[in-house]
Design an enzyme around this catalytic site. Structure first.
Site, PDB file in Angstrom:
ATOM      1  N   TYR A  17       0.845  -1.195   0.000  1.00  0.00           N
ATOM      2  CA  TYR A  17       0.000   0.000   0.000  1.00  0.00           C
ATOM      3  C   TYR A  17       0.886   1.252   0.000  1.00  0.00           C
ATOM      4  O   TYR A  17       0.657   2.181  -0.779  1.00  0.00           O
ATOM      5  CB  TYR A  17      -0.923  -0.014   1.217  1.00  0.00           C
ATOM      6  CG  TYR A  17      -1.890   1.138   1.262  1.00  0.00           C
ATOM      7  CD1 TYR A  17      -3.125   1.056   0.625  1.00  0.00           C
ATOM      8  CD2 TYR A  17      -1.579   2.313   1.946  1.00  0.00           C
ATOM      9  CE1 TYR A  17      -4.019   2.116   0.657  1.00  0.00           C
ATOM     10  CE2 TYR A  17      -2.465   3.379   1.986  1.00  0.00           C
ATOM     11  CZ  TYR A  17      -3.685   3.272   1.339  1.00  0.00           C
ATOM     12  OH  TYR A  17      -4.556   4.328   1.373  1.00  0.00           O
ATOM     13  N   HIS A  51       1.413   4.165  -3.086  1.00  0.00           N
ATOM     14  CA  HIS A  51       1.201   5.601  -2.865  1.00  0.00           C
ATOM     15  C   HIS A  51       2.499   6.391  -3.065  1.00  0.00           C
ATOM     16  O   HIS A  51       2.448   7.539  -3.509  1.00  0.00           O
ATOM     17  CB  HIS A  51       0.594   5.854  -1.486  1.00  0.00           C
ATOM     18  CG  HIS A  51      -0.878   5.624  -1.477  1.00  0.00           C
ATOM     19  ND1 HIS A  51      -1.434   4.374  -1.373  1.00  0.00           N
ATOM     20  CD2 HIS A  51      -1.908   6.495  -1.607  1.00  0.00           C
ATOM     21  CE1 HIS A  51      -2.752   4.483  -1.418  1.00  0.00           C
ATOM     22  NE2 HIS A  51      -3.069   5.760  -1.563  1.00  0.00           N
ATOM     23  N   TYR A  80      -3.555  16.403   1.301  1.00  0.00           N
ATOM     24  CA  TYR A  80      -4.203  15.106   1.509  1.00  0.00           C
ATOM     25  C   TYR A  80      -3.195  14.168   2.164  1.00  0.00           C
ATOM     26  O   TYR A  80      -2.132  13.900   1.607  1.00  0.00           O
ATOM     27  CB  TYR A  80      -4.652  14.570   0.157  1.00  0.00           C
ATOM     28  CG  TYR A  80      -5.476  13.305   0.139  1.00  0.00           C
ATOM     29  CD1 TYR A  80      -5.766  12.574   1.273  1.00  0.00           C
ATOM     30  CD2 TYR A  80      -5.973  12.828  -1.073  1.00  0.00           C
ATOM     31  CE1 TYR A  80      -6.527  11.418   1.217  1.00  0.00           C
ATOM     32  CE2 TYR A  80      -6.740  11.677  -1.141  1.00  0.00           C
ATOM     33  CZ  TYR A  80      -7.009  10.982   0.000  1.00  0.00           C
ATOM     34  OH  TYR A  80      -7.767   9.831  -0.061  1.00  0.00           O
ATOM     35  N   TRP A 109      -7.545   3.591 -10.490  1.00  0.00           N
ATOM     36  CA  TRP A 109      -6.801   3.567  -9.222  1.00  0.00           C
ATOM     37  C   TRP A 109      -7.498   2.644  -8.227  1.00  0.00           C
ATOM     38  O   TRP A 109      -6.851   1.856  -7.542  1.00  0.00           O
ATOM     39  CB  TRP A 109      -6.663   4.985  -8.663  1.00  0.00           C
ATOM     40  CG  TRP A 109      -5.928   5.029  -7.363  1.00  0.00           C
ATOM     41  CD1 TRP A 109      -6.461   5.205  -6.119  1.00  0.00           C
ATOM     42  CD2 TRP A 109      -4.523   4.887  -7.155  1.00  0.00           C
ATOM     43  NE1 TRP A 109      -5.487   5.181  -5.157  1.00  0.00           N
ATOM     44  CE2 TRP A 109      -4.280   4.984  -5.769  1.00  0.00           C
ATOM     45  CE3 TRP A 109      -3.440   4.686  -8.013  1.00  0.00           C
ATOM     46  CZ2 TRP A 109      -3.000   4.892  -5.222  1.00  0.00           C
ATOM     47  CZ3 TRP A 109      -2.171   4.593  -7.460  1.00  0.00           C
ATOM     48  CH2 TRP A 109      -1.962   4.696  -6.083  1.00  0.00           C
ATOM     49  N   TRP A 110      -8.823   2.749  -8.146  1.00  0.00           N
ATOM     50  CA  TRP A 110      -9.551   1.880  -7.216  1.00  0.00           C
ATOM     51  C   TRP A 110      -9.366   0.420  -7.579  1.00  0.00           C
ATOM     52  O   TRP A 110      -9.191  -0.425  -6.706  1.00  0.00           O
ATOM     53  CB  TRP A 110     -11.024   2.242  -7.197  1.00  0.00           C
ATOM     54  CG  TRP A 110     -11.326   3.552  -6.540  1.00  0.00           C
ATOM     55  CD1 TRP A 110     -10.526   4.271  -5.688  1.00  0.00           C
ATOM     56  CD2 TRP A 110     -12.518   4.300  -6.672  1.00  0.00           C
ATOM     57  NE1 TRP A 110     -11.159   5.419  -5.294  1.00  0.00           N
ATOM     58  CE2 TRP A 110     -12.381   5.465  -5.885  1.00  0.00           C
ATOM     59  CE3 TRP A 110     -13.702   4.108  -7.385  1.00  0.00           C
ATOM     60  CZ2 TRP A 110     -13.381   6.417  -5.776  1.00  0.00           C
ATOM     61  CZ3 TRP A 110     -14.692   5.067  -7.285  1.00  0.00           C
ATOM     62  CH2 TRP A 110     -14.518   6.206  -6.488  1.00  0.00           C
TER      63      TRP A 110
END
EC number: 5.1.3.32
Length: 104
Positions: free
Chosen positions: A18, A22, A41, A76-77
């Site tokens: 993960y 990112h 963000y 992306w999802w």
């Protein structure tokens, strides 16, 4: 500017992957978020529960609510779905967190 906070849930054993994904965020996704009026963000990890806590700032005229329809966001999802709890369309399960205190 509005502040949005929510939590998501990682699956066991995927923290490093993960983080890597990112760290290598797609330039087109980064541009899309900026174009939607999203700034500052951040995503935080509770290592004990694998809960992710996200906080972002959005312009008053942000188009954040339109992101679920954008092809880059959907890609992306799909890319992230194996790593976290998701809905049927691979959108991450997001649980909104109401603000109860802010110190500026």
């Amino acid at each position: 500017m509005m502040i949005h906070a929510f939590k998501m849930q990682l699956k066991p054993g995927v923290v490093d992957e993960y983080r890597r994904r990112h760290d290598e965020i797609w330039p087109e996704l980064s541009a899309l978020l900026t174009e939607a009026g999203i700034h500052d963000y951040s995503i935080f990890l509770d290592e004990d529960t694998l809960s992710l806590f996200a906080v972002l700032k959005a312009d008053e005229n942000s188009t954040r609510d339109q992101l679920p329809d954008h092809p880059v966001m959907k890609r992306w999802w799909d890319h992230m779905a194996p790593l976290m709890e998701v809905q049927a369309d691979n959108r991450p399960v997001e649980i909104p967190l109401p603000m109860i205190f802010h110190h500026a």
